[in-house]
Every structure is written in C-alpha cells, then in structure tokens.
Design an enzyme around this catalytic site. Structure first.
Site, PDB file in Angstrom:
ATOM      1  N   TYR A  71       0.936  -1.392   0.092  1.00 11.80           N
ATOM      2  CA  TYR A  71      -0.092  -0.333  -0.123  1.00 11.80           C
ATOM      3  C   TYR A  71       0.925   1.316   0.054  1.00 11.80           C
ATOM      4  O   TYR A  71       1.500   1.463   1.169  1.00 11.80           O
ATOM      5  CB  TYR A  71      -0.940   0.011   1.187  1.00 11.80           C
ATOM      6  CG  TYR A  71      -2.132  -1.019   1.213  1.00 11.80           C
ATOM      7  CD1 TYR A  71      -2.309  -1.913   0.058  1.00 11.80           C
ATOM      8  CD2 TYR A  71      -2.554  -1.176   2.228  1.00 11.80           C
ATOM      9  CE1 TYR A  71      -3.094  -2.810   0.049  1.00 11.80           C
ATOM     10  CE2 TYR A  71      -3.616  -2.446   2.432  1.00 11.80           C
ATOM     11  CZ  TYR A  71      -4.038  -3.091   1.248  1.00 11.80           C
ATOM     12  OH  TYR A  71      -4.693  -4.116   1.371  1.00 11.80           O
ATOM     13  N   PHE A 226     -13.336  -4.773   0.349  1.00  9.34           N
ATOM     14  CA  PHE A 226     -14.200  -4.252  -0.266  1.00  9.34           C
ATOM     15  C   PHE A 226     -15.515  -4.329   0.283  1.00  9.34           C
ATOM     16  O   PHE A 226     -16.553  -4.909  -0.375  1.00  9.34           O
ATOM     17  CB  PHE A 226     -14.114  -4.636  -2.103  1.00  9.34           C
ATOM     18  CG  PHE A 226     -12.884  -4.533  -2.501  1.00  9.34           C
ATOM     19  CD1 PHE A 226     -12.183  -3.392  -2.248  1.00  9.34           C
ATOM     20  CD2 PHE A 226     -12.590  -5.100  -3.823  1.00  9.34           C
ATOM     21  CE1 PHE A 226     -10.848  -3.321  -3.072  1.00  9.34           C
ATOM     22  CE2 PHE A 226     -11.517  -4.978  -4.545  1.00  9.34           C
ATOM     23  CZ  PHE A 226     -10.717  -4.171  -4.162  1.00  9.34           C
ATOM     24  N   PRO A 227     -15.824  -4.164   1.498  1.00 10.20           N
ATOM     25  CA  PRO A 227     -16.959  -4.150   2.091  1.00 10.20           C
ATOM     26  C   PRO A 227     -18.052  -3.407   1.502  1.00 10.20           C
ATOM     27  O   PRO A 227     -19.345  -3.566   1.662  1.00 10.20           O
ATOM     28  CB  PRO A 227     -16.881  -4.099   3.533  1.00 10.20           C
ATOM     29  CG  PRO A 227     -15.547  -3.427   3.832  1.00 10.20           C
ATOM     30  CD  PRO A 227     -14.676  -3.767   2.386  1.00 10.20           C
ATOM     31  N   LEU A 228     -17.721  -2.127   0.853  1.00 13.33           N
ATOM     32  CA  LEU A 228     -18.660  -1.329   0.334  1.00 13.33           C
ATOM     33  C   LEU A 228     -18.713  -1.477  -1.018  1.00 13.33           C
ATOM     34  O   LEU A 228     -19.280  -0.849  -1.942  1.00 13.33           O
ATOM     35  CB  LEU A 228     -18.352  -0.050   0.690  1.00 13.33           C
ATOM     36  CG  LEU A 228     -18.311   0.341   2.180  1.00 13.33           C
ATOM     37  CD1 LEU A 228     -17.743   1.814   2.539  1.00 13.33           C
ATOM     38  CD2 LEU A 228     -19.945   0.350   2.566  1.00 13.33           C
ATOM     39  N   GLY A 230     -15.610  -1.570  -2.667  1.00 18.10           N
ATOM     40  CA  GLY A 230     -14.126  -0.894  -3.139  1.00 18.10           C
ATOM     41  C   GLY A 230     -14.503   0.567  -3.854  1.00 18.10           C
ATOM     42  O   GLY A 230     -15.122   1.068  -4.060  1.00 18.10           O
ATOM     43  N   PRO A 233     -14.080   1.793  -9.989  1.00 18.67           N
ATOM     44  CA  PRO A 233     -15.322   2.038 -10.427  1.00 18.67           C
ATOM     45  C   PRO A 233     -16.146   0.817 -11.050  1.00 18.67           C
ATOM     46  O   PRO A 233     -17.055   0.633 -11.268  1.00 18.67           O
ATOM     47  CB  PRO A 233     -15.015   3.166 -11.518  1.00 18.67           C
ATOM     48  CG  PRO A 233     -13.616   3.413 -11.719  1.00 18.67           C
ATOM     49  CD  PRO A 233     -12.812   2.751 -10.646  1.00 18.67           C
TER      50      PRO A 233
HETATM   51  N1  LIG Z   1      -6.722  -8.946   1.071  1.00 22.36           N
HETATM   52  C1  LIG Z   1      -6.701  -8.200  -0.061  1.00 22.36           C
HETATM   53  O1  LIG Z   1      -6.236  -8.598  -1.108  1.00 22.36           O
HETATM   54  C2  LIG Z   1      -7.475  -6.729  -0.115  1.00 22.36           C
HETATM   55  C3  LIG Z   1      -7.711  -6.081  -1.306  1.00 22.36           C
HETATM   56  C4  LIG Z   1      -8.182  -4.864  -1.218  1.00 22.36           C
HETATM   57  C5  LIG Z   1      -8.390  -4.219   0.028  1.00 22.36           C
HETATM   58  N2  LIG Z   1      -8.036  -4.872   1.246  1.00 22.36           N
HETATM   59  C6  LIG Z   1      -8.384  -4.226   2.392  1.00 22.36           C
HETATM   60  O2  LIG Z   1      -9.723  -3.972   2.538  1.00 22.36           O
HETATM   61  C7  LIG Z   1      -9.900  -2.789   3.222  1.00 22.36           C
HETATM   62  C8  LIG Z   1     -11.313  -2.078   2.456  1.00 22.36           C
HETATM   63  O3  LIG Z   1     -11.378  -2.284   1.067  1.00 22.36           O
HETATM   64  P1  LIG Z   1     -11.144  -0.548   0.324  1.00 22.36           P
HETATM   65  O4  LIG Z   1     -10.942   0.251   1.221  1.00 22.36           O
HETATM   66  O5  LIG Z   1     -10.601  -0.944  -0.969  1.00 22.36           O
HETATM   67  O6  LIG Z   1     -12.745  -0.630  -0.179  1.00 22.36           O
HETATM   68  P2  LIG Z   1     -14.178  -0.553   0.631  1.00 22.36           P
HETATM   69  O7  LIG Z   1     -14.093  -0.205   2.192  1.00 22.36           O
HETATM   70  O8  LIG Z   1     -15.124  -1.241   0.165  1.00 22.36           O
HETATM   71  O9  LIG Z   1     -14.509   1.066  -0.251  1.00 22.36           O
HETATM   72  C9  LIG Z   1     -13.951   2.012   0.135  1.00 22.36           C
HETATM   73  C10 LIG Z   1     -14.377   3.377  -0.802  1.00 22.36           C
HETATM   74  O10 LIG Z   1     -15.523   3.608  -0.060  1.00 22.36           O
HETATM   75  C11 LIG Z   1     -15.573   4.941   0.116  1.00 22.36           C
HETATM   76  N3  LIG Z   1     -16.072   5.165   1.533  1.00 22.36           N
HETATM   77  C12 LIG Z   1     -15.707   4.533   2.676  1.00 22.36           C
HETATM   78  N4  LIG Z   1     -16.610   4.856   3.621  1.00 22.36           N
HETATM   79  C13 LIG Z   1     -17.550   5.751   3.229  1.00 22.36           C
HETATM   80  C14 LIG Z   1     -18.749   6.162   3.633  1.00 22.36           C
HETATM   81  N5  LIG Z   1     -18.878   6.128   4.982  1.00 22.36           N
HETATM   82  N6  LIG Z   1     -19.744   6.889   2.785  1.00 22.36           N
HETATM   83  C15 LIG Z   1     -19.259   6.897   1.324  1.00 22.36           C
HETATM   84  N7  LIG Z   1     -18.063   6.391   0.941  1.00 22.36           N
HETATM   85  C16 LIG Z   1     -17.418   5.743   1.640  1.00 22.36           C
HETATM   86  C17 LIG Z   1     -14.109   5.264   0.268  1.00 22.36           C
HETATM   87  O11 LIG Z   1     -13.813   6.887  -0.281  1.00 22.36           O
HETATM   88  P3  LIG Z   1     -13.461   7.856   0.712  1.00 22.36           P
HETATM   89  O12 LIG Z   1     -11.905   7.563   1.067  1.00 22.36           O
HETATM   90  O13 LIG Z   1     -13.516   9.001   0.131  1.00 22.36           O
HETATM   91  O14 LIG Z   1     -14.088   7.627   2.040  1.00 22.36           O
HETATM   92  C18 LIG Z   1     -13.422   4.426  -0.998  1.00 22.36           C
HETATM   93  O15 LIG Z   1     -13.634   4.947  -2.333  1.00 22.36           O
HETATM   94  C19 LIG Z   1      -8.727  -1.950   2.380  1.00 22.36           C
HETATM   95  O16 LIG Z   1      -8.576  -0.651   2.864  1.00 22.36           O
HETATM   96  C20 LIG Z   1      -7.795  -2.695   2.673  1.00 22.36           C
HETATM   97  O17 LIG Z   1      -7.119  -2.585   3.922  1.00 22.36           O
HETATM   98  C21 LIG Z   1      -7.745  -6.218   1.094  1.00 22.36           C
END
Ligand SMILES: NC(=O)c1ccc[n+]([C@@H]2O[C@H](COP(=O)([O-])OP(=O)(O)OC[C@H]3O[C@@H](n4cnc5c(N)ncnc54)[C@H](OP(=O)(O)O)[C@@H]3O)[C@@H](O)[C@H]2O)c1
Length: 315
Positions: A71, A226-228, A230, A233
């Site tokens: 990261y 990617f609980p939301l 990701g 797009p």
């Molecule tokens: N094991 C793996 O291979 C792997 C792969 C990917 C990710 N991960 C881990 O999983 C974590 C979560 O995934 P992610 O961060 O990619 O995706 P995510 O949590 O599904 O979504 C993040 C996206 O949602 C937005 N967001 C977050 N909170 C929000 C809210 N309350 N209202 C509106 N939009 C919101 C963020 O934008 P803003 O920043 O503008 O809020 C960002 O664009 C990562 O941070 C990483 O630690 C692990």
C-alpha cells in the site's frame, strides 16, 4: 502496538468502547469494526492528515487495522508505525504474497514463493517497526478479480503454509490468515490453525457464502475486503443498491452504514475493515455499530441480488 489486554472485552486498552462491540481474531479480542488502511495511499501529499486520521481511529475505539507493504510502497506501513503507540493496543494485520511495484502497470506484483513470503514479512517488520506482526494474511491469487499467478508464481498452498508456520514458530508473526483463497484452500489450511480469511465480499458480491459458513463453524474471523464495493469504478457498489438506499432513508442512516450493518448482522464472526481517507466517513462507518436491523430490514437486504465475481472485469 500489539498489547491487547483490557479489563473488559467491550473496551479497548485505551478505555474507549470497542467500535461495533468485541470480536475475536484467533486469541485476540478486537473491535468488530476495524479500519482498512489502503485508502491512505491517497494522502501521500498530506501525511499529517493521514496520521491524524489514524489517531482518530484509536480514539473511536478501533483496535484492528489492516495494511500491506504494497500500500503506497511502504508509505501506509510507515504511517501506522508513526501513528500508533504500544499502549494503543492496536492489532495490526498485514499481508504477504505480493510485493510493491510502483513503476508497474499495477502497484503490486505477485511474490508467492516461500522465500518471497519470508522476505515480505521481514520488510513489513521493518516498515511497521515491530518485532512480531500480530496476524499476517497469506494473500493467494486464486480468486477473481485481480492479479493471477503465472510461471514460478504458481506455488502449492502447502509449501506456503509450511513457510508461514515456520515464521510463526520463530515469533516473527503471531498468527496466520488467508486472503483471495478458494473454499478448498481454506479447508486444506485448517490444520495450520488459520485465524482469519479475507476475501472480496459484500452485500452485492456474495460468492463466498459457503466459505463464510465454514469460517463461522471453525471460529475463524471473516474479514471481507471491499465491504462497500471498493474504490475501483468497475466494481458494483453497495451504496448504489436500491434496497440499501431505500432502507437508509427509512432508518435515517447512510447507505454505507446500512451495507456495513448488514455485514455485521449476517455472521457473528465478521470483522469489518472499511477503508476511507475521509474522517467524516470514518466516523460514519464506526457509527454503524449502532444501526439496528429488524427482521423486515434484514429480509429486504438478504433479497438483494449478488453479482458473481466471474462477471466482473478488473485489473
Ligand atoms: N486482501 C486483499 O487482497 C485486499 C484487497 C483490497 C483491500 N483490502 C483491504 O480492505 C480494505 C477495504 O477495502 P477498500 O478500502 O478498498 O474498499 P471499501 O472499504 O469497500 O470502500 C472504500 C471506498 O468507499 C468509500 N467510503 C468509505 N466509507 C464511506 C462512507 N461512509 N460513505 C461513502 N463512501 C465511503 C471510500 O472513499 P473515501 O476515502 O472518500 O471515504 C472508498 O472510495 C482496504 O482498505 C484494505 O485494507 C484487502
């Protein structure tokens, strides 16, 4: 950073109520609402803001933070090293199986061979400033979407688990998790004593329901990434789902909170790691712990159609 003893499981060691209540990852008690640090890459030009956000994470009762060396090519791990103190009791979870590739088409490249897993653990220990990383996920390349293994990067899971187990025996890592793994892979890894599985999963992408049930039965933490949906797009977004937006309006909550609340309600072993670089979103995500879903709300969300991952092109 790794002290994790508290007089009450409902409180972090700093005395804050655990965000979302208490959950477990192996022998460690953590907040069910954690924080995924990947989005902090976007704050490379505002390091102070990134550190302030991580301090807010601790203040808000989060003591489970997910990261990786790849990261921001060590940038995010450096933030974690500088932002958290041992007395914060934050359980840091990192991952190996890929290395940073800042000049490549993707910011990471596969690094699956056992000696590469070991080297990556060593890199993480240095950048995080730790003697032992509490949990390390073996990030396989078994699932879509994302990078696939080719050539000498196709490595047998047993050979990788042997290396991860050795690293655990040596005290360099506290516990082993799996990521981007198949159901068969989880079954094969059970004898190694894995503590968590981190796969792509959300209300709108539920391919891994059977794997989730296995993890629940085996008391393995289920930590969906990617609980939301990701930040990419190409991926379907939980917050675009009409059933989610309608329920959010009824409850006076945001769609993101409804999507995260469904995950928490869906399985008791689920730990959340939503990612954000926005402090307001962080606060909203942590407030998800107070969202109550009654039977009708749960049924409406359960009925949302899941998009098969094989239909999603990405990377
Ligand atoms: N094991 C793996 O291979 C792997 C792969 C990917 C990710 N991960 C881990 O999983 C974590 C979560 O995934 P992610 O961060 O990619 O995706 P995510 O949590 O599904 O979504 C993040 C996206 O949602 C937005 N967001 C977050 N909170 C929000 C809210 N309350 N209202 C509106 N939009 C919101 C963020 O934008 P803003 O920043 O503008 O809020 C960002 O664009 C990562 O941070 C990483 O630690 C692990």
């Amino acid at each position: 950073m790794t002290a994790n003893n508290s007089p009450s499981p409902q409180l972090t060691v700093t005395g804050a109520p655990r965000a979302g209540g208490a959950g477990t990852i192996g022998d460690l008690t953590v907040s069910r609402i954690g924080y995924g640090a990947m989005q902090l890459e976007r704050l490379r030009d505002d390091r102070d803001a990134a550190i302030a956000l991580l301090r807010r994470v601790v203040e808000l009762g989060v003591d489970h933070v997910d990261t990786a060396q790849f990261y921001g090519n060590g940038f995010v791990n450096g933030l974690i090293r500088d932002a958290f103190r041992p007395e914060d009791g934050v359980v840091v979870v990192s991952k190996v199986g890929a290395d940073p590739d800042p000049d490549g088409p993707f910011p990471m490249r596969p690094a699956q061979r056992p000696e590469q897993l070991r080297a990556s653990v060593e890199d993480n220990l240095v950048s995080l400033g730790l003697d032992c990383i509490p949990v390390v996920n073996l990030r396989r390349l078994d699932t879509r979407p994302g990078l696939r293994a080719e050539g000498d990067q196709v490595v047998d899971l047993d050979d990788q688990l042997a290396e991860m187990t050795a690293l655990r025996d040596e005290g360099k890592i506290g516990a082993i998790g799996l990521s981007a793994v198949t159901l068969d892979g989880v079954r094969r890894a059970l004898p190694a004593g894995i503590v968590c599985v981190q796969n792509l999963y959300s209300l709108v992408t539920r391919d891994d329901e059977e794997m989730l049930r296995l993890c629940t039965d085996e008391q393995i933490a289920w930590v969906p990434f990617f609980p939301l949906g990701g930040a990419f797009p190409q991926l379907p977004k939980v917050t675009d789902e009409p059933a989610v937006t309608a329920l959010a309006e009824t409850l006076g909550r945001t769609p993101a909170q409804v999507g995260l609340a469904w995950l928490l309600h869906h399985a008791p072993n689920t730990l959340l790691i939503p990612g954000t670089a926005d402090t307001g979103h962080l606060e909203a995500n942590i407030a998800t712990g107070t969202v109550a879903l009654d039977d009708a709300a749960t049924a409406a969300l359960d009925a949302v159609e899941s998009r098969p991952l094989t239909e999603i092109t990405f990377g």
